[in-house]
Design a protein around this motif. Structure first.
Motif, PDB file in Angstrom:
ATOM      1  N   LEU A 107       0.841  -1.206   0.000  1.00 45.65           N
ATOM      2  CA  LEU A 107       0.000   0.000   0.000  1.00 45.65           C
ATOM      3  C   LEU A 107       0.873   1.252   0.000  1.00 45.65           C
ATOM      4  N   PRO A 108       0.325   2.408  -0.442  1.00 48.64           N
ATOM      5  CA  PRO A 108       1.124   3.644  -0.399  1.00 48.64           C
ATOM      6  C   PRO A 108       1.607   3.939   1.027  1.00 48.64           C
ATOM      7  N   ALA A 109       2.881   4.289   1.135  1.00 49.74           N
ATOM      8  CA  ALA A 109       3.490   4.471   2.461  1.00 49.74           C
ATOM      9  C   ALA A 109       2.800   5.579   3.257  1.00 49.74           C
ATOM     10  N   ASP A 110       2.339   6.652   2.580  1.00 45.23           N
ATOM     11  CA  ASP A 110       1.715   7.743   3.335  1.00 45.23           C
ATOM     12  C   ASP A 110       0.409   7.286   3.985  1.00 45.23           C
ATOM     13  N   ILE A 111      -0.329   6.419   3.298  1.00 44.33           N
ATOM     14  CA  ILE A 111      -1.579   5.896   3.878  1.00 44.33           C
ATOM     15  C   ILE A 111      -1.253   4.996   5.069  1.00 44.33           C
ATOM     16  N   VAL A 112      -0.279   4.123   4.884  1.00 46.94           N
ATOM     17  CA  VAL A 112       0.102   3.204   5.969  1.00 46.94           C
ATOM     18  C   VAL A 112       0.573   4.002   7.190  1.00 46.94           C
ATOM     19  N   ASP A 113       1.421   5.007   6.960  1.00 46.29           N
ATOM     20  CA  ASP A 113       1.948   5.808   8.081  1.00 46.29           C
ATOM     21  C   ASP A 113       0.814   6.519   8.817  1.00 46.29           C
ATOM     22  N   TYR A 114      -0.088   7.157   8.048  1.00 45.56           N
ATOM     23  CA  TYR A 114      -1.167   7.916   8.690  1.00 45.56           C
ATOM     24  C   TYR A 114      -2.115   6.986   9.451  1.00 45.56           C
ATOM     25  N   GLU A 115      -2.510   5.880   8.820  1.00 43.99           N
ATOM     26  CA  GLU A 115      -3.501   5.012   9.467  1.00 43.99           C
ATOM     27  C   GLU A 115      -2.906   4.253  10.658  1.00 43.99           C
ATOM     28  N   THR A 116      -1.602   3.963  10.606  1.00 46.19           N
ATOM     29  CA  THR A 116      -0.957   3.331  11.776  1.00 46.19           C
ATOM     30  C   THR A 116      -0.965   4.303  12.951  1.00 46.19           C
ATOM     31  N   ALA A 117      -0.648   5.565  12.663  1.00 49.82           N
ATOM     32  CA  ALA A 117      -0.645   6.584  13.725  1.00 49.82           C
ATOM     33  C   ALA A 117      -2.057   6.828  14.244  1.00 49.82           C
ATOM     34  N   LYS A 118      -3.022   6.901  13.330  1.00 48.18           N
ATOM     35  CA  LYS A 118      -4.403   7.155  13.752  1.00 48.18           C
ATOM     36  C   LYS A 118      -4.912   6.022  14.645  1.00 48.18           C
ATOM     37  N   TYR A 119      -4.540   4.808  14.293  1.00 44.74           N
ATOM     38  CA  TYR A 119      -4.964   3.646  15.077  1.00 44.74           C
ATOM     39  C   TYR A 119      -4.363   3.692  16.486  1.00 44.74           C
ATOM     40  N   PHE A 120      -3.063   3.973  16.561  1.00 49.34           N
ATOM     41  CA  PHE A 120      -2.436   4.058  17.881  1.00 49.34           C
ATOM     42  C   PHE A 120      -3.110   5.154  18.704  1.00 49.34           C
ATOM     43  N   ALA A 121      -3.305   6.325  18.082  1.00 48.34           N
ATOM     44  CA  ALA A 121      -3.857   7.474  18.816  1.00 48.34           C
ATOM     45  C   ALA A 121      -5.240   7.176  19.364  1.00 48.34           C
ATOM     46  N   ASN A 122      -6.050   6.469  18.588  1.00 44.81           N
ATOM     47  CA  ASN A 122      -7.452   6.313  18.946  1.00 44.81           C
ATOM     48  C   ASN A 122      -7.793   4.991  19.624  1.00 44.81           C
ATOM     49  N   VAL A 123      -6.834   4.085  19.680  1.00 42.84           N
ATOM     50  CA  VAL A 123      -7.097   2.803  20.350  1.00 42.84           C
ATOM     51  C   VAL A 123      -6.123   2.592  21.506  1.00 42.84           C
ATOM     52  N   LEU A 124      -4.864   2.891  21.281  1.00 40.34           N
ATOM     53  CA  LEU A 124      -3.842   2.480  22.248  1.00 40.34           C
ATOM     54  C   LEU A 124      -3.287   3.607  23.101  1.00 40.34           C
ATOM     55  N   MET A 125      -3.546   4.857  22.723  1.00 43.57           N
ATOM     56  CA  MET A 125      -2.949   5.962  23.487  1.00 43.57           C
ATOM     57  C   MET A 125      -3.202   5.866  25.003  1.00 43.57           C
ATOM     58  N   PRO A 126      -4.419   5.532  25.438  1.00 45.93           N
ATOM     59  CA  PRO A 126      -4.616   5.466  26.897  1.00 45.93           C
ATOM     60  C   PRO A 126      -3.818   4.352  27.562  1.00 45.93           C
ATOM     61  N   TYR A 127      -3.340   3.419  26.746  1.00 45.87           N
ATOM     62  CA  TYR A 127      -2.624   2.261  27.295  1.00 45.87           C
ATOM     63  C   TYR A 127      -1.136   2.313  26.938  1.00 45.87           C
ATOM     64  N   SER A 128      -0.627   3.535  26.836  1.00 49.13           N
ATOM     65  CA  SER A 128       0.786   3.702  26.470  1.00 49.13           C
ATOM     66  C   SER A 128       1.714   3.052  27.487  1.00 49.13           C
ATOM     67  N   SER A 129       1.321   3.099  28.763  1.00 51.03           N
ATOM     68  CA  SER A 129       2.201   2.539  29.786  1.00 51.03           C
ATOM     69  C   SER A 129       2.317   1.014  29.664  1.00 51.03           C
ATOM     70  N   PRO A 130       1.187   0.255  29.607  1.00 50.72           N
ATOM     71  CA  PRO A 130       1.357  -1.189  29.381  1.00 50.72           C
ATOM     72  C   PRO A 130       2.009  -1.508  28.040  1.00 50.72           C
ATOM     73  N   MET A 131       1.755  -0.684  27.021  1.00 51.29           N
ATOM     74  CA  MET A 131       2.388  -0.943  25.720  1.00 51.29           C
ATOM     75  C   MET A 131       3.898  -0.774  25.825  1.00 51.29           C
ATOM     76  N   SER A 132       4.308   0.250  26.572  1.00 48.64           N
ATOM     77  CA  SER A 132       5.731   0.484  26.770  1.00 48.64           C
ATOM     78  C   SER A 132       6.384  -0.718  27.463  1.00 48.64           C
ATOM     79  N   LYS A 133       5.689  -1.245  28.475  1.00 50.58           N
ATOM     80  CA  LYS A 133       6.234  -2.420  29.198  1.00 50.58           C
ATOM     81  C   LYS A 133       6.308  -3.632  28.267  1.00 50.58           C
ATOM     82  N   LEU A 134       5.299  -3.784  27.432  1.00 52.40           N
ATOM     83  CA  LEU A 134       5.313  -4.913  26.501  1.00 52.40           C
ATOM     84  C   LEU A 134       6.486  -4.779  25.533  1.00 52.40           C
ATOM     85  N   LEU A 135       6.731  -3.552  25.076  1.00 50.53           N
ATOM     86  CA  LEU A 135       7.846  -3.344  24.142  1.00 50.53           C
ATOM     87  C   LEU A 135       9.178  -3.587  24.835  1.00 50.53           C
ATOM     88  N   ASP A 136       9.272  -3.221  26.121  1.00 52.18           N
ATOM     89  CA  ASP A 136      10.507  -3.526  26.862  1.00 52.18           C
ATOM     90  C   ASP A 136      10.758  -5.033  26.878  1.00 52.18           C
TER      91      ASP A 136
END
Ligand code: FEO
Length: 401
Positions: free
Chosen positions: A183-212
């Motif tokens: 897919l076009p990279a600009d669409i992928v970049d925007y929709e990945t960011a939009k998804y994180f912002a609107n689904v995962l942003m409140p859970y940044s702390s557990p996500m950070s731990k998972l990434l660790d």
């Protein structure tokens, strides 16, 4: 086998058998302007295993894709990584149709699935962070609590090195292209960011731990098989790095100005503030709430350093679209923002005061009392707005490298 809907091979023994929701435009308050997909995966071992299912109305599409690979009656194991209904909605139909031997889920998932369905099949917990044989395929499951439900988990198919990450690393995009690099990279970049912002942003702390804990493993996965949109077979480390940036709330020199206006007075103030913020060295995103959706505002906030919210006074209240946005923000908990309220008023400044108080509740560092103008701003008022924009941008540039 030729079927109306075909599976797509991901590896020698893994197939995508999900469904594409081309017309979805609202996902509990999130504007999904490009639709979405619900990804389910078939794993062929000594037995056949289905990882996640799809939203209820898409049962036939999923079954058609499964039938293009194997007789669905051969499914003996169903893995539920996430119980939300877009991934579990057709579990009862599936269980009735294929009579699997078991549904496997996390420890918390057993209770969560029981609270959703009366499934006529054993629902069994899998061990956390330990290898387990599922029908001749070796998986390691990792609990991913609050990412973004309590029962969420991630599965790794050992050998194939495919990570099934349910919602994480997903995006709401409907397409026949199943891989993000198609897919076009600009669409992928925007929709990945939009998804994180609107689904995962409140859970940044557990996500950070998972990434660790698992960031390196996810970066090194051959495929990140997410439950929404295209999956990742290239750039896995890049998407993990982006998630780290967003979890850490690393801001850019960016000011988001969002407002509602009745007679263009608050709009004029917004434009004058934007002018000053630009002169002061910040990148500006100005959004009018009669056009911009709350979920697009959240996306812009992902890398913003400042948030300014403008509202006119309507019958002694902030404007309804502003209240809608602020209610959404209370749940999404954007952090590390400076900001202020502004707006035009007639005989009471209640609206700007309400916005000010709500921003305080949101832990936005308020840089001033509400900036208000009675009725219609004159040049002197707009110059004051522009000067405020300049000062705000200077503060942003001081604090953001
Ligand atoms: Fe895609 Fe949390 O469901």
């Amino acid at each position: 086998m030729d079927r109306p809907f075909q599976a797509l091979r991901i590896s020698d023994r893994v197939f995508w058998v999900g469904a594409i929701d081309w017309t979805l435009r609202d996902f509990h308050g999130y504007l999904t302007s490009r639709g979405s997909s619900y990804n389910a995966f078939l794993v062929l071992g000594d037995q056949v295993t289905l990882v996640d299912t799809v939203k209820k109305p898409f049962f036939d599409e999923m079954m058609s894709r499964i039938s293009s690979v194997v007789d669905p009656a051969r499914i003996r194991n169903v893995v539920s990584l996430h119980a939300e209904l877009d991934h579990s909605g057709c579990l009862p139909q599936l269980v009735a149709a294929v009579r699997p031997d078991r549904v496997l889920t996390s420890k918390a998932g057993v209770a969560t699935l029981a609270a959703h369905f009366d499934l006529d099949v054993p629902v069994e917990p899998v061990p956390n962070a330990a290898a387990v044989d599922v029908g001749g395929a070796r998986f390691t499951f990792h609990e991913a609590r609050m990412l973004h439900w309590p029962e969420s988990m991630i599965g790794v198919l050992d050998g194939d090195n495919i990570m099934f990450t349910q919602d994480a690393f997903g995006m709401h995009v409907a397409s026949h292209e199943r891989f993000a690099d198609e897919l076009p990279a600009d669409i992928v970049d925007y929709e990945t960011a939009k998804y994180f912002a609107n689904v995962l942003m409140p859970y940044s702390s557990p996500m950070s731990k998972l990434l660790d804990k698992l960031g390196d493993v996810i970066s090194g996965a051959k495929v990140i098989a997410t439950d929404h949109g295209p999956i990742w077979r290239r750039g896995q480390a890049d998407v993990v790095a982006k998630y780290r940036t967003w979890c850490d709330r690393r801001a850019a020199r960016k000011v988001v100005i969002v407002y509602a206006s009745m007679w263009q007075s608050t709009a004029s103030m917004a434009r004058a503030i934007a002018e000053g913020a630009h002169e002061g060295g910040a990148r500006v995103k100005l959004m009018a709430l009669d056009q911009a959706h709350r979920s697009d505002v959240l996306t812009e906030l992902l890398d913003a350093a400042a948030l300014l919210v403008g509202s006119p006074n309507l019958n002694g209240q902030m404007f309804p679209t502003v209240a809608d946005l602020l209610t959404y923000l209370k749940g999404m908990k954007p952090r590390n923002l400076i900001g202020a309220a502004f707006g035009s008023y007639g005989w009471s400044t209640t609206a700007a005061d309400q916005v000010h108080e709500t921003l305080k509740e949101l832990k936005v560092e308020l840089v001033r009392e509400p900036l208000v103008v009675k009725y219609v701003p004159r040049d002197a008022d707009l110059l004051a707005c522009r000067e405020f924009g300049r000062q705000l941008a200077a503060k942003v540039c001081e604090t953001v490298a």
